[in-house]
Design a protein around this motif. Structure first.
Motif, PDB file in Angstrom:
ATOM      1  N   GLU A   1       0.807  -1.218   0.000  1.00  5.44           N
ATOM      2  CA  GLU A   1       0.000   0.000   0.000  1.00  5.44           C
ATOM      3  C   GLU A   1       0.844   1.274   0.000  1.00  5.44           C
ATOM      4  OE1 GLU A   1      -4.150   0.899   2.352  1.00  5.44           O
ATOM      5  OE2 GLU A   1      -2.631  -0.364   3.277  1.00  5.44           O
ATOM      6  N   LYS A   2       1.950   1.234   0.721  1.00  2.00           N
ATOM      7  CA  LYS A   2       2.778   2.443   0.837  1.00  2.00           C
ATOM      8  C   LYS A   2       3.572   2.725  -0.428  1.00  2.00           C
ATOM      9  CE  LYS A   2       2.924   2.912   5.785  1.00  2.00           C
ATOM     10  NZ  LYS A   2       2.575   1.550   6.307  1.00  2.00           N
ATOM     11  N   ARG A   3       3.790   1.655  -1.230  1.00  4.13           N
ATOM     12  CA  ARG A   3       4.542   1.831  -2.477  1.00  4.13           C
ATOM     13  C   ARG A   3       3.670   2.367  -3.602  1.00  4.13           C
ATOM     14  NH1 ARG A   3       6.468  -3.268  -4.630  1.00  4.13           N
ATOM     15  NH2 ARG A   3       6.585  -2.004  -6.523  1.00  4.13           N
ATOM     16  N   GLY A   4       2.399   1.948  -3.590  1.00  4.16           N
ATOM     17  CA  GLY A   4       1.494   2.365  -4.662  1.00  4.16           C
ATOM     18  C   GLY A   4       0.155   1.685  -4.515  1.00  4.16           C
ATOM     19  N   LYS A   5      -0.858   2.304  -5.133  1.00  6.24           N
ATOM     20  CA  LYS A   5      -2.207   1.755  -4.976  1.00  6.24           C
ATOM     21  C   LYS A   5      -2.867   1.484  -6.319  1.00  6.24           C
ATOM     22  CE  LYS A   5      -4.465   2.801  -1.119  1.00  6.24           C
ATOM     23  NZ  LYS A   5      -5.245   3.459  -0.083  1.00  6.24           N
ATOM     24  N   HIS A   6      -2.041   1.133  -7.302  1.00  5.77           N
ATOM     25  CA  HIS A   6      -2.583   0.868  -8.638  1.00  5.77           C
ATOM     26  C   HIS A   6      -2.394  -0.599  -9.032  1.00  5.77           C
ATOM     27  CE1 HIS A   6      -2.272   1.328 -13.258  1.00  5.77           C
ATOM     28  NE2 HIS A   6      -3.551   1.273 -12.924  1.00  5.77           N
ATOM     29  N   ILE A   7      -3.468  -1.213  -9.495  1.00  8.13           N
ATOM     30  CA  ILE A   7      -3.437  -2.610  -9.933  1.00  8.13           C
ATOM     31  C   ILE A   7      -3.968  -2.675 -11.361  1.00  8.13           C
ATOM     32  CG2 ILE A   7      -4.480  -4.901  -9.567  1.00  8.13           C
ATOM     33  CD1 ILE A   7      -4.530  -4.138  -6.529  1.00  8.13           C
ATOM     34  N   ILE A   8      -3.312  -3.499 -12.189  1.00  7.75           N
ATOM     35  CA  ILE A   8      -3.783  -3.683 -13.572  1.00  7.75           C
ATOM     36  C   ILE A   8      -4.299  -5.106 -13.740  1.00  7.75           C
ATOM     37  CG2 ILE A   8      -3.121  -3.681 -16.014  1.00  7.75           C
ATOM     38  CD1 ILE A   8      -0.837  -1.725 -15.231  1.00  7.75           C
ATOM     39  N   THR A   9      -5.497  -5.223 -14.297  1.00  6.04           N
ATOM     40  CA  THR A   9      -6.026  -6.545 -14.620  1.00  6.04           C
ATOM     41  C   THR A   9      -6.705  -6.458 -15.983  1.00  6.04           C
ATOM     42  OG1 THR A   9      -7.344  -8.397 -13.791  1.00  6.04           O
ATOM     43  CG2 THR A   9      -8.203  -6.196 -13.330  1.00  6.04           C
TER      44      THR A   9
ATOM     45  N   CYS B   1     -11.072  -6.967  -7.330  1.00  4.65           N
ATOM     46  CA  CYS B   1     -10.571  -5.654  -7.771  1.00  4.65           C
ATOM     47  C   CYS B   1     -11.632  -4.577  -7.547  1.00  4.65           C
ATOM     48  CB  CYS B   1     -10.136  -5.718  -9.232  1.00  4.65           C
ATOM     49  SG  CYS B   1      -8.613  -6.665  -9.459  1.00  4.65           S
ATOM     50  N   ASN B   2     -12.904  -4.898  -7.850  1.00 10.46           N
ATOM     51  CA  ASN B   2     -14.000  -3.947  -7.588  1.00 10.46           C
ATOM     52  C   ASN B   2     -14.014  -3.566  -6.117  1.00 10.46           C
ATOM     53  OD1 ASN B   2     -16.500  -5.466  -9.817  1.00 10.46           O
ATOM     54  ND2 ASN B   2     -14.734  -4.174 -10.231  1.00 10.46           N
ATOM     55  N   TYR B   3     -13.827  -4.549  -5.253  1.00  8.24           N
ATOM     56  CA  TYR B   3     -13.829  -4.323  -3.812  1.00  8.24           C
ATOM     57  C   TYR B   3     -12.692  -3.371  -3.410  1.00  8.24           C
ATOM     58  CZ  TYR B   3     -12.840  -5.348   1.101  1.00  8.24           C
ATOM     59  OH  TYR B   3     -12.565  -5.236   2.433  1.00  8.24           O
ATOM     60  N   LEU B   4     -11.502  -3.633  -3.945  1.00  2.43           N
ATOM     61  CA  LEU B   4     -10.365  -2.766  -3.613  1.00  2.43           C
ATOM     62  C   LEU B   4     -10.582  -1.343  -4.132  1.00  2.43           C
ATOM     63  CD1 LEU B   4      -7.280  -5.107  -4.189  1.00  2.43           C
ATOM     64  CD2 LEU B   4      -8.175  -4.276  -2.000  1.00  2.43           C
ATOM     65  N   GLU B   5     -11.255  -1.239  -5.265  1.00  5.38           N
ATOM     66  CA  GLU B   5     -11.561   0.062  -5.850  1.00  5.38           C
ATOM     67  C   GLU B   5     -12.410   0.893  -4.862  1.00  5.38           C
ATOM     68  OE1 GLU B   5     -13.298  -0.604  -9.691  1.00  5.38           O
ATOM     69  OE2 GLU B   5     -12.175   1.029 -10.602  1.00  5.38           O
ATOM     70  N   GLN B   6     -13.328   0.215  -4.186  1.00  7.32           N
ATOM     71  CA  GLN B   6     -14.174   0.898  -3.192  1.00  7.32           C
ATOM     72  C   GLN B   6     -13.374   1.315  -1.966  1.00  7.32           C
ATOM     73  OE1 GLN B   6     -17.279  -1.949  -2.414  1.00  7.32           O
ATOM     74  NE2 GLN B   6     -17.835  -1.994  -4.582  1.00  7.32           N
ATOM     75  N   HIS B   7     -12.156   0.752  -1.826  1.00  6.18           N
ATOM     76  CA  HIS B   7     -11.336   1.069  -0.671  1.00  6.18           C
ATOM     77  C   HIS B   7     -10.103   1.868  -1.066  1.00  6.18           C
ATOM     78  CE1 HIS B   7     -13.586  -1.190   2.396  1.00  6.18           C
ATOM     79  NE2 HIS B   7     -14.001  -1.856   1.341  1.00  6.18           N
ATOM     80  N   GLY B   8     -10.232   2.656  -2.107  1.00  7.35           N
ATOM     81  CA  GLY B   8      -9.188   3.626  -2.433  1.00  7.35           C
ATOM     82  C   GLY B   8      -8.111   3.166  -3.391  1.00  7.35           C
ATOM     83  N   PHE B   9      -8.205   1.943  -3.898  1.00  4.68           N
ATOM     84  CA  PHE B   9      -7.208   1.509  -4.878  1.00  4.68           C
ATOM     85  C   PHE B   9      -7.684   1.897  -6.283  1.00  4.68           C
ATOM     86  CE2 PHE B   9      -6.264  -0.971  -1.201  1.00  4.68           C
ATOM     87  CZ  PHE B   9      -4.884  -1.125  -1.224  1.00  4.68           C
ATOM     88  N   LYS B  10      -6.715   2.075  -7.177  1.00  2.00           N
ATOM     89  CA  LYS B  10      -7.070   2.398  -8.544  1.00  2.00           C
ATOM     90  C   LYS B  10      -6.855   1.137  -9.387  1.00  2.00           C
ATOM     91  CE  LYS B  10      -6.292   5.926 -12.070  1.00  2.00           C
ATOM     92  NZ  LYS B  10      -6.074   4.972 -13.170  1.00  2.00           N
TER      93      LYS B  10
END
Ligand SMILES: *Cc1c(COP(=O)(O)O)cnc(C)c1O
Length: 389
Positions: free
Chosen positions: A88-96, A108-117
């Motif tokens: 989390e501290k390094r980055g909050k972006h995930i590609i799928t 991924c949808n769930y993480l999106e609701q918790h501030g991840f891109k």
């Protein structure tokens, strides 16, 4: 007598008798908790160790890189949430991608609701990810790329080695949902630069509710299930010993047979594809060559997939549609729409997946039967009649 033809091996498989036989003693005789120290636990500890070793060998991993889970969905959830949290501290972006299994997409949808891109990469009309698009999507903030090894609906096999190379070059972790690939196609996590890989035993003739996540040595990942110190403190809970033993045996058998069985399935698959494409206004979905040995997915214009599946069920043939029934409404498959099919096209598609018990006779029978069913449905279809007359 009604024939019974199962062509839905991508949904699940039966447990092979040799696998069940190997599992049986661990329900009754060898029941000791592997965490205990006395002699009746030593047997179960050894059995887990043997299965772990066997599974690691098949994907060219090390024994201590295999962590048992309750199935493919848990492995996918753990890989993605665990990497997201630990980095989390390094980055909050995930590609799928747009064509992942729901275990990946909904995580991924769930993480999106918790501030991840999250970036959901599109695919081409064959279901292939574009490497340049992936390259361009990677930013300073990207910590994980998750691309499935092979798609469960259309069977397309992704360029995994190339994706692994790119991720390594960019310093981004690479997870692959290989639930459809393990046991069916060769996998080498080292050669392919894979950092995390999900698998599920019930897709290769092992028991349901049993899976594993491969985590490369040195990869920082948070736990999903907290508790005791099983699985070297990373996945708590008393081990499903019989399940683990069954998974090990099933994968051992799959690896031994892979060469011969995949050739047999490719022959049957291509015969089925050729036969079905002889039915007018029928098209193949997915990649012609980079395709799982047992996967066939076709669209019959002017015929409803759900009705075809029910008509086949009536005469003992089990296949599935690409669509997932959500909240009573039939949604078109996200995979088929991602490869460019219209809503109508997606709803006119069916998936037939072949496996251990499929024979050439079955293929011939299904081709003939489907031809009759589709013709009959079209005769009742107004649009079809208008076009024909
Ligand atoms: C079946 C499947 C899963 C889910 O595995 P379970 O063991 O049923 O949880 C995940 N991904 C793919 C590609 C699958 O085919």
């Amino acid at each position: 007598m009604k024939r019974e033809i199962y062509m839905d091996y991508a949904a699940t498989t039966f447990v092979k008798p040799e696998v069940l036989k190997e599992m049986m003693p661990y329900f009754t005789g060898y029941f000791g908790n592997p965490s205990s120290v006395y002699y009746i636990s030593r047997k179960t500890k050894m059995a887990i160790d043997k299965a772990r070793k066997c599974i690691s060998k098949v994907i060219n991993a090390n024994k201590d890189e295999i962590f048992f889970t309750s199935g493919g969905s848990e492995a996918d959830n753990w890989a993605i949430k665990g990497i997201a949290m630990a980095n989390e501290k390094r980055g909050k972006h995930i590609i799928t991608t747009e064509i992942e299994h729901h275990a990946v997409i909904n995580t991924c949808n769930y993480l999106e609701q918790h501030g991840f891109k999250i970036t959901y990469l599109p695919v081409d009309k064959f279901g292939m990810v574009n490497l340049q698009e992936l390259d361009e999507a990677i930013t300073e903030d990207t910590v994980l790329v998750s691309v499935m090894f092979a798609n469960n609906e259309i069977g397309t096999i992704e360029p995994i080695k190339e994706i692994g190379e790119l991720c390594k070059k960019k310093g981004v972790l690479f997870h692959t949902d290989a639930v459809q690939a393990v046991g069916n196609v060769p996998i080498d996590v080292q050669n392919m630069n894979i950092d995390l890989l999900s698998m599920a035993a019930h897709k290769f003739y092992g028991p349901k509710g049993m899976g594993a996540l491969y985590v490369k040595r040195g990869v920082k990942i948070d736990s999903l299930i907290h508790g005791g110190s099983q699985e070297r403190g990373r996945r708590a809970g008393t081990e499903n010993i019989a399940g683990i033993v069954g998974m090990g045996k099933a994968l051992e058998i799959a690896a031994q047979n892979m060469n011969k069985e995949s050739k047999r399935l490719i022959y049957l698959r291509d015969k089925l594809i050729d036969g079905l494409l002889n039915i007018p206004d029928t098209s193949l979905n997915g990649h012609e060559i980079n395709r799982l040995p047992g996967n066939v997915n076709v669209t019959f214009d002017f015929a409803d997939g759900e009705i075809i599946v029910m008509a086949l069920d009536d005469i003992g043939i089990c296949v599935s549609t690409g669509s997932a029934c959500s909240a009573g409404a039939i949604e078109p498959s996200h995979v088929l729409t991602a490869i460019g099919l219209s809503e109508n096209g997606a709803k006119s598609s069916i998936r037939l997946t072949l496996g251990a018990k499929t024979t050439e006779d079955d293929v011939d029978y299904v081709v003939k039967t489907l031809g009759d069913i589709v013709l009959k449905l079209r005769e009742n279809n107004k649009k079809w009649n208008e076009r024909m007359h």
